[in-house]
Write a protein that holds these residues in place. Structure first.
Motif, PDB file in Angstrom:
ATOM      1  N   LEU A  59       1.652  -0.164  -5.270  1.00 20.61           N
ATOM      2  CA  LEU A  59       0.550   0.490  -5.035  1.00 20.61           C
ATOM      3  C   LEU A  59       0.762   1.672  -3.889  1.00 20.61           C
ATOM      4  CD1 LEU A  59      -2.031  -2.481  -4.906  1.00 20.61           C
ATOM      5  CD2 LEU A  59      -1.310  -0.852  -6.765  1.00 20.61           C
ATOM      6  N   HIS A  60       2.010   2.309  -4.134  1.00 17.65           N
ATOM      7  CA  HIS A  60       2.353   3.465  -3.383  1.00 17.65           C
ATOM      8  C   HIS A  60       3.669   4.176  -3.581  1.00 17.65           C
ATOM      9  CE1 HIS A  60       2.468   4.810   1.358  1.00 17.65           C
ATOM     10  NE2 HIS A  60       3.015   5.684   0.627  1.00 17.65           N
ATOM     11  N   CYS A  61       3.319   5.309  -3.857  1.00 12.67           N
ATOM     12  CA  CYS A  61       4.536   6.232  -4.344  1.00 12.67           C
ATOM     13  C   CYS A  61       4.205   7.640  -4.434  1.00 12.67           C
ATOM     14  CB  CYS A  61       5.190   5.809  -5.746  1.00 12.67           C
ATOM     15  SG  CYS A  61       4.181   6.060  -7.374  1.00 12.67           S
ATOM     16  N   ASP A  69       0.021  10.530  -3.823  1.00 15.47           N
ATOM     17  CA  ASP A  69       0.597  11.864  -3.371  1.00 15.47           C
ATOM     18  C   ASP A  69      -0.330  12.037  -1.888  1.00 15.47           C
ATOM     19  OD1 ASP A  69       2.813  12.595  -4.684  1.00 15.47           O
ATOM     20  OD2 ASP A  69       1.243  12.952  -6.283  1.00 15.47           O
ATOM     21  N   HIS A  70       0.442  12.520  -0.938  1.00 10.16           N
ATOM     22  CA  HIS A  70      -0.189  12.995   0.276  1.00 10.16           C
ATOM     23  C   HIS A  70      -1.058  13.981   0.054  1.00 10.16           C
ATOM     24  CE1 HIS A  70       3.271  11.007   2.585  1.00 10.16           C
ATOM     25  NE2 HIS A  70       4.154  11.688   1.664  1.00 10.16           N
ATOM     26  N   ASP A  71      -2.233  13.424   0.484  1.00 14.05           N
ATOM     27  CA  ASP A  71      -3.370  14.620   0.746  1.00 14.05           C
ATOM     28  C   ASP A  71      -3.757  15.334  -0.686  1.00 14.05           C
ATOM     29  OD1 ASP A  71      -3.252  14.130   3.473  1.00 14.05           O
ATOM     30  OD2 ASP A  71      -1.773  15.342   3.813  1.00 14.05           O
ATOM     31  N   THR A  75      -4.597   8.118  -3.329  1.00 16.18           N
ATOM     32  CA  THR A  75      -3.850   9.219  -2.599  1.00 16.18           C
ATOM     33  C   THR A  75      -3.434   8.621  -1.230  1.00 16.18           C
ATOM     34  OG1 THR A  75      -4.417  11.298  -1.551  1.00 16.18           O
ATOM     35  CG2 THR A  75      -6.132   9.632  -1.546  1.00 16.18           C
ATOM     36  N   GLU A  76      -2.859   9.457  -0.428  1.00 13.98           N
ATOM     37  CA  GLU A  76      -2.508   9.080   0.891  1.00 13.98           C
ATOM     38  C   GLU A  76      -2.730   9.994   1.899  1.00 13.98           C
ATOM     39  OE1 GLU A  76       1.854   8.408   1.662  1.00 13.98           O
ATOM     40  OE2 GLU A  76       1.619   7.264   3.442  1.00 13.98           O
ATOM     41  N   LEU A  77      -3.943   9.638   2.827  1.00 14.25           N
ATOM     42  CA  LEU A  77      -4.348  10.794   3.633  1.00 14.25           C
ATOM     43  C   LEU A  77      -3.662  10.721   4.967  1.00 14.25           C
ATOM     44  CD1 LEU A  77      -8.202  10.170   2.865  1.00 14.25           C
ATOM     45  CD2 LEU A  77      -6.491  11.757   1.781  1.00 14.25           C
ATOM     46  N   VAL A 106      -0.975   8.744  11.625  1.00 12.35           N
ATOM     47  CA  VAL A 106      -0.866   7.546  10.678  1.00 12.35           C
ATOM     48  C   VAL A 106      -1.463   8.032   9.182  1.00 12.35           C
ATOM     49  CG1 VAL A 106      -1.324   5.943  12.517  1.00 12.35           C
ATOM     50  CG2 VAL A 106      -3.373   6.546  11.212  1.00 12.35           C
ATOM     51  N   HIS A 107      -1.077   6.996   8.140  1.00 13.94           N
ATOM     52  CA  HIS A 107      -1.223   7.145   6.920  1.00 13.94           C
ATOM     53  C   HIS A 107      -2.431   6.259   6.311  1.00 13.94           C
ATOM     54  CE1 HIS A 107       2.485   9.865   6.161  1.00 13.94           C
ATOM     55  NE2 HIS A 107       1.561  10.483   7.054  1.00 13.94           N
ATOM     56  N   VAL A 108      -3.542   6.494   5.402  1.00  6.56           N
ATOM     57  CA  VAL A 108      -4.315   5.576   4.983  1.00  6.56           C
ATOM     58  C   VAL A 108      -4.318   6.046   3.686  1.00  6.56           C
ATOM     59  CG1 VAL A 108      -6.800   5.153   4.862  1.00  6.56           C
ATOM     60  CG2 VAL A 108      -5.843   5.620   6.911  1.00  6.56           C
ATOM     61  N   ALA A 154      -1.578   2.215   5.486  1.00  2.00           N
ATOM     62  CA  ALA A 154      -0.175   2.234   5.080  1.00  2.00           C
ATOM     63  C   ALA A 154       0.918   2.149   6.083  1.00  2.00           C
ATOM     64  CB  ALA A 154       0.267   3.753   4.457  1.00  2.00           C
ATOM     65  N   HIS A 155       1.973   1.483   5.697  1.00  2.00           N
ATOM     66  CA  HIS A 155       3.316   1.228   6.498  1.00  2.00           C
ATOM     67  C   HIS A 155       2.938   0.926   8.155  1.00  2.00           C
ATOM     68  CE1 HIS A 155       3.225   5.459   6.621  1.00  2.00           C
ATOM     69  NE2 HIS A 155       3.501   5.445   5.535  1.00  2.00           N
ATOM     70  N   PRO A 156       2.131   0.052   8.496  1.00  2.00           N
ATOM     71  CA  PRO A 156       1.806  -0.031   9.991  1.00  2.00           C
ATOM     72  C   PRO A 156       2.987  -0.243  10.783  1.00  2.00           C
ATOM     73  CG  PRO A 156       1.012  -2.190   8.786  1.00  2.00           C
ATOM     74  CD  PRO A 156       1.541  -0.954   7.582  1.00  2.00           C
ATOM     75  N   SER A 216       6.099   0.601  -2.703  1.00  2.00           N
ATOM     76  CA  SER A 216       7.460   0.735  -2.478  1.00  2.00           C
ATOM     77  C   SER A 216       7.504   2.070  -1.636  1.00  2.00           C
ATOM     78  CB  SER A 216       8.157   0.908  -3.763  1.00  2.00           C
ATOM     79  OG  SER A 216       7.475   2.211  -4.368  1.00  2.00           O
ATOM     80  N   ASP A 217       6.428   2.910  -1.422  1.00  2.00           N
ATOM     81  CA  ASP A 217       6.483   4.208  -0.914  1.00  2.00           C
ATOM     82  C   ASP A 217       7.800   5.171  -1.810  1.00  2.00           C
ATOM     83  OD1 ASP A 217       5.785   6.389   0.509  1.00  2.00           O
ATOM     84  OD2 ASP A 217       6.053   5.258   2.274  1.00  2.00           O
ATOM     85  N   PHE A 218       7.927   4.812  -2.914  1.00  2.00           N
ATOM     86  CA  PHE A 218       9.081   5.574  -3.681  1.00  2.00           C
ATOM     87  C   PHE A 218       8.826   7.207  -3.640  1.00  2.00           C
ATOM     88  CE2 PHE A 218      11.052   6.849  -7.749  1.00  2.00           C
ATOM     89  CZ  PHE A 218      12.277   6.432  -7.470  1.00  2.00           C
TER      90      PHE A 218
END
Ligand code: AMP
Ligand code: MN
Ligand code: MN
Ligand code: MN
Length: 300
Positions: A23-25, A55-57, A80-82, A91-93, A207-209, A264-266
């Motif tokens: 759930l993250h790439c 994707d970031h923002d 998305t990743e804000l 930090v990323h959400v 994300a990835h705390p 994975s944050d691939f």
């Protein structure tokens, strides 16, 4: 494909490994190296059953990814990743199952992106002062989306130009607080980021705390504030967590009452800590972020 809720009903020490959720790439729409279509194909080849593009923002890659996933029979989650500023940290959400047409989310992401170009110019000036010329233009050449110039694009430039041998080394020598190329930046607030994701009908995931450089008290304060903002879940399993951090965030998730996510944050072959298909299953003591997801039609 097995019903997506199957794993939530398993009560062994770990949830069953299938279906496999990632759930993250990232794609070329932010700082990944694969197009959304190539990313979907790689995920399928490597055994992922349910994939979120985050994707970031940005949500610009979602239409292409949605179409490619439908063709390939992959269950796709719009994400998305804000980028967020909390105290002195970035930090990323992650937002999952968002409506990519939600005006509040679109406006919020546009506001976050709007600062990136100026920040990139300042990063270029900072690197020039350290003797590295042409970094802003060089980084832009690696960015398929010129609204989404990221430190990752600067990192690729620094490797290509021979200043650093490999990408993982770049951040130790450049681009991080106190190092050349680092420019402090104010992103969205935690409350706004969670609010935009909720306005879009999605779930907000910290994300990835384990990556946030803070002490125990700071982490507890961050988790408490995320909970106050109605944050839904935290990433327990992510490529940048050590085993000890995975265990630590299992405890945090249970203590604060967060759902658990995994991703994975691939970012691309050869660049990431983990490829698709390499995430272990979530410990069964956790409640997965997908607990209430429908078994099909996960397009949002
Ligand atoms: P930005 O949003 O422009 O600040 O860039 C952040 C991105 O840089 C992250 O999403 C990662 O992809 C990448 N990044 C940050 N720190 C590191 C690191 N230590 N090693 C590798 N990539 C990193
Ligand atoms: Mn990234
Ligand atoms: Mn991140
Ligand atoms: Mn990410």
């Amino acid at each position: 494909m097995a019903p997506v809720l199957e794993s939530a009903n398993y009560d062994g020490p770990f949830m069953i490994a299938r279906p496999q959720y990632d759930l993250h790439c990232h794609s070329t729409v932010s700082d990944g190296t694969l197009t959304p279509t190539a990313l979907i194909h790689r995920a399928v080849e490597r055994g992922v059953d349910v994939l979120a593009l985050t994707d970031h923002d940005e949500i610009g890659g979602l239409p292409e990814a949605t179409a490619a996933a439908a063709d390939a029979g992959l269950t796709f989650v719009a994400g998305t990743e804000l980028s967020v500023s909390w105290r002195d940290l970035t930090v990323h959400v992650v937002g999952l199952r968002i409506d990519p047409e939600c005006p509040a989310l679109l406006d919020g992401m546009r506001a976050i992106r709007s600062g990136r170009s100026r920040r990139g110019q300042l990063m270029g000036e900072s690197l020039a002062a350290a003797g590295i010329a042409g970094a802003y233009e060089g980084a832009l050449r690696f960015a398929a989306n010129d609204e989404l110039l990221s430190r990752t694009h600067f990192a690729r430039f620094l490797v290509e130009a021979g200043h650093v041998r490999e990408l993982r080394e770049v951040f130790k020598r450049y681009l991080t607080p106190g190092k050349p190329g680092y420019v402090a930046h104010v992103w969205a607030s935690l409350a706004d980021a969670v609010g935009w994701i909720h306005a879009a009908g999605g779930q907000a995931v910290l994300a990835h705390p384990g990556r946030y450089k803070t002490d125990r008290e700071g982490m507890d304060a961050l988790l408490a504030e995320f909970k106050d903002c109605r944050g839904d879940a935290i990433e327990v399993l992510t490529s940048s967590h050590t085993e000890a951090q995975c265990r630590e965030f299992v405890t945090h998730a249970l203590r604060h009452g967060f759902l658990a996510s995994c991703g994975s944050d691939f970012h691309g072959p050869g660049e990431s800590w983990m490829d698709f298909g390499e995430l272990p299953p979530l410990p069964a003591s956790l409640t997965p972020v997908w607990r209430d997801w429908p078994a099909s039609a996960l397009l949002r």
